[in-house]
Design a protein around this motif. Structure first.
Motif, PDB file in Angstrom:
ATOM      1  N   LYS A 158       0.813  -1.220   0.000  1.00 33.68           N
ATOM      2  CA  LYS A 158       0.000   0.000   0.000  1.00 33.68           C
ATOM      3  C   LYS A 158       0.849   1.274   0.000  1.00 33.68           C
ATOM      4  N   LEU A 159       2.111   1.145   0.368  1.00 30.56           N
ATOM      5  CA  LEU A 159       2.898   2.328   0.700  1.00 30.56           C
ATOM      6  C   LEU A 159       3.218   3.216  -0.493  1.00 30.56           C
ATOM      7  N   ILE A 160       3.512   2.612  -1.638  1.00 28.69           N
ATOM      8  CA  ILE A 160       3.839   3.435  -2.811  1.00 28.69           C
ATOM      9  C   ILE A 160       2.653   4.304  -3.201  1.00 28.69           C
ATOM     10  N   TRP A 161       1.448   3.699  -3.232  1.00 29.57           N
ATOM     11  CA  TRP A 161       0.284   4.502  -3.599  1.00 29.57           C
ATOM     12  C   TRP A 161      -0.047   5.539  -2.534  1.00 29.57           C
TER      13      TRP A 161
ATOM     14  N   LYS B   2      11.362   3.960   6.714  1.00 23.57           N
ATOM     15  CA  LYS B   2      12.524   4.153   5.843  1.00 23.57           C
ATOM     16  C   LYS B   2      12.090   4.640   4.466  1.00 23.57           C
ATOM     17  N   LEU B   3      11.048   4.022   3.918  1.00 20.01           N
ATOM     18  CA  LEU B   3      10.573   4.421   2.595  1.00 20.01           C
ATOM     19  C   LEU B   3      10.046   5.844   2.610  1.00 20.01           C
ATOM     20  N   PHE B   4       9.187   6.152   3.562  1.00 18.60           N
ATOM     21  CA  PHE B   4       8.597   7.485   3.620  1.00 18.60           C
ATOM     22  C   PHE B   4       9.655   8.560   3.871  1.00 18.60           C
ATOM     23  N   LYS B   5      10.640   8.249   4.689  1.00 17.78           N
ATOM     24  CA  LYS B   5      11.715   9.227   4.933  1.00 17.78           C
ATOM     25  C   LYS B   5      12.470   9.523   3.646  1.00 17.78           C
ATOM     26  N   SER B   6      12.724   8.478   2.845  1.00 17.37           N
ATOM     27  CA  SER B   6      13.453   8.673   1.588  1.00 17.37           C
ATOM     28  C   SER B   6      12.659   9.507   0.596  1.00 17.37           C
ATOM     29  N   LEU B   7      11.330   9.489   0.722  1.00 11.17           N
ATOM     30  CA  LEU B   7      10.456  10.230  -0.196  1.00 11.17           C
ATOM     31  C   LEU B   7       9.995  11.560   0.382  1.00 11.17           C
ATOM     32  N   GLY B   8      10.395  11.851   1.607  1.00 16.58           N
ATOM     33  CA  GLY B   8       9.971  13.085   2.247  1.00 16.58           C
ATOM     34  C   GLY B   8       8.502  13.103   2.609  1.00 16.58           C
ATOM     35  N   VAL B   9       7.968  11.941   2.970  1.00 21.81           N
ATOM     36  CA  VAL B   9       6.549  11.792   3.273  1.00 21.81           C
ATOM     37  C   VAL B   9       6.353  11.612   4.771  1.00 21.81           C
ATOM     38  N   SER B  10       5.346  12.283   5.321  1.00 22.47           N
ATOM     39  CA  SER B  10       5.015  12.144   6.734  1.00 22.47           C
ATOM     40  C   SER B  10       3.631  11.524   6.886  1.00 22.47           C
TER      41      SER B  10
ATOM     42  N   LEU C   1      -9.256   2.206  -2.792  1.00 25.77           N
ATOM     43  CA  LEU C   1      -8.252   1.916  -3.801  1.00 25.77           C
ATOM     44  C   LEU C   1      -7.655   0.552  -3.499  1.00 25.77           C
ATOM     45  N   TYR C   2      -7.888  -0.405  -4.395  1.00 27.40           N
ATOM     46  CA  TYR C   2      -7.425  -1.770  -4.180  1.00 27.40           C
ATOM     47  C   TYR C   2      -6.160  -2.048  -4.981  1.00 27.40           C
ATOM     48  N   ILE C   3      -5.292  -2.838  -4.350  1.00 30.99           N
ATOM     49  CA  ILE C   3      -4.068  -3.317  -4.994  1.00 30.99           C
ATOM     50  C   ILE C   3      -4.050  -4.826  -4.821  1.00 30.99           C
ATOM     51  N   ASN C   4      -3.914  -5.544  -5.908  1.00 33.73           N
ATOM     52  CA  ASN C   4      -3.830  -6.993  -5.827  1.00 33.73           C
ATOM     53  C   ASN C   4      -2.421  -7.409  -5.411  1.00 33.73           C
ATOM     54  N   PRO C   5      -2.301  -8.375  -4.510  1.00 30.01           N
ATOM     55  CA  PRO C   5      -0.974  -8.794  -4.043  1.00 30.01           C
ATOM     56  C   PRO C   5      -0.264  -9.660  -5.075  1.00 30.01           C
ATOM     57  N   ARG C   6       0.552  -9.037  -5.882  1.00 26.24           N
ATOM     58  CA  ARG C   6       1.298  -9.781  -6.890  1.00 26.24           C
ATOM     59  C   ARG C   6       2.628  -9.084  -7.139  1.00 26.24           C
ATOM     60  N   ASN C   7       3.577  -9.817  -7.707  1.00 30.72           N
ATOM     61  CA  ASN C   7       4.918  -9.297  -7.876  1.00 30.72           C
ATOM     62  C   ASN C   7       5.079  -8.402  -9.099  1.00 30.72           C
ATOM     63  N   ASP C   8       4.137  -8.492 -10.053  1.00 29.81           N
ATOM     64  CA  ASP C   8       4.295  -7.763 -11.297  1.00 29.81           C
ATOM     65  C   ASP C   8       3.301  -6.613 -11.414  1.00 29.81           C
ATOM     66  N   ILE C   9       2.981  -5.975 -10.287  1.00 30.01           N
ATOM     67  CA  ILE C   9       2.035  -4.880 -10.300  1.00 30.01           C
ATOM     68  C   ILE C   9       2.677  -3.664 -10.982  1.00 30.01           C
ATOM     69  N   TYR C  10       1.906  -2.919 -11.761  1.00 30.94           N
ATOM     70  CA  TYR C  10       2.421  -1.753 -12.477  1.00 30.94           C
ATOM     71  C   TYR C  10       2.236  -0.503 -11.621  1.00 30.94           C
ATOM     72  N   VAL C  11       3.237   0.370 -11.639  1.00 34.13           N
ATOM     73  CA  VAL C  11       3.167   1.617 -10.885  1.00 34.13           C
ATOM     74  C   VAL C  11       3.487   2.784 -11.817  1.00 34.13           C
ATOM     75  N   LEU C  12       3.450   3.986 -11.249  1.00 34.97           N
ATOM     76  CA  LEU C  12       3.636   5.177 -12.054  1.00 34.97           C
ATOM     77  C   LEU C  12       5.067   5.337 -12.554  1.00 34.97           C
ATOM     78  N   CYS C  13       5.204   5.999 -13.696  1.00 36.05           N
ATOM     79  CA  CYS C  13       6.489   6.527 -14.127  1.00 36.05           C
ATOM     80  C   CYS C  13       6.495   7.992 -13.658  1.00 36.05           C
ATOM     81  N   ASP C  14       7.209   8.292 -12.588  1.00 36.15           N
ATOM     82  CA  ASP C  14       7.159   9.674 -12.062  1.00 36.15           C
ATOM     83  C   ASP C  14       8.548  10.242 -11.844  1.00 36.15           C
TER      84      ASP C  14
END
Length: 276
Positions: free
Chosen positions: A152-155, A192-200, A263-276
């Motif tokens: 869930k964290l990336i979204w 760790k992830l949120f700190k690297s992205l500057g997210v609180s 917002l649903y995310i299916n648990p799979r290894n090949d999920i597509y994410v944004l190009c940002d």
């Protein structure tokens, strides 16, 4: 043309306002294109492409915030949804859900979840139109002991980074030391992830224990004024006896009485994410 697209799934044209309003907002937020998708599938008794085309073009003409495209086709709706990343460069789908729809309708909660159960992109289910431009100001997600929680964290970070949404991490207290350690490891990863992205984010303890904890999180998020829940669907390979008999958590969150988008995310290894 954009590199990736928010796909507006017009499975029921009577709910066009619901899906279009959310799609347009999210396309602007993510700086992605938008595609109005209509599939004539005889299985669902949907109008023919020729019958739907005039209304689709009228919908397209009314969208001024972004420049939309449209795709109308005849075929198997589920196969089209499964192919959204490669077929249409989709990165997010928006679909209407109607808890009162008859079984077999593509907007019926269980039917919709079956249609998207192999989808490789995140998909937003909506019951009502976007209420206002501040609906996504507060976004909730639960973190538990399962490794899938991290999906869930990336979204969640997208909403914080691109919409300046306030993130609320919902969690339970685990008396079992093993579960508590797994939950703590997920939180460490998140920090760790949120700190690297500057997210609180803020955290909120959810009281009680439930057979379907994600439903409790959904209710708590709505009560806290959140306008969106980010959730991971149940891996069908890991169903327990209770889930086989009583159903999975998403059968309940998708039809939540607060009408909160999920917002649903299916648990799979090949999920597509944004190009940002």
């Amino acid at each position: 043309m954009k590199d990736q697209f928010v796909i507006t799934c017009l499975t029921d044209l009577s709910m066009k306002e619901e899906v279009v309003s959310h799609s347009v907002y999210l396309a602007r937020m993510l700086n992605k294109g938008i595609i109005l998708l209509y599939v004539e599938d005889p299985k669902y008794g949907t109008p023919s492409v020729s019958e739907a085309e005039k209304e689709i073009l009228a919908i397209e003409a009314k969208i001024t915030e972004v420049k939309p495209a449209h795709v109308l086709m005849k075929g198997n709706l589920k196969e089209v949804i499964d192919a959204l990343p490669s077929l249409l460069n989709g990165v997010l789908a928006v679909a209407a859900v109607n808890p009162s729809a008859p079984k077999g309708s593509p907007t019926h909660p269980r039917t919709l979840l079956r249609l998207f159960n192999e989808c490789k992109i995140a998909y937003l289910t909506v019951q009502t139109p976007l209420s206002n431009s501040h609906q996504y100001d507060r976004v909730a997600f639960g973190i538990d002991f399962r490794k899938e929680s991290k999906d869930k964290l990336i979204w969640a970070s997208y909403f914080a980074r691109f919409n300046r949404s306030q993130l609320m991490m919902m969690h339970f207290h685990y008396s079992d030391e093993g579960l508590r350690n797994k939950w703590n490891n997920n939180v460490i990863f998140m920090n760790k992830l949120f700190k690297s992205l500057g997210v609180s984010y803020t955290s909120q303890l959810v009281s009680g224990h439930a057979l379907f904890p994600e439903s409790l999180i959904c209710d708590s998020a709505a009560a806290s004024g959140c306008g969106l829940l980010i959730s991971v669907t149940t891996d069908t390979r890991d169903l327990d006896i209770v889930e086989w008999v009583a159903g999975v958590q998403e059968h309940r969150t998708i039809r939540n009485s607060a009408h909160m988008p999920v917002l649903y995310i299916n648990p799979r290894n090949d999920i597509y994410v944004l190009c940002d």
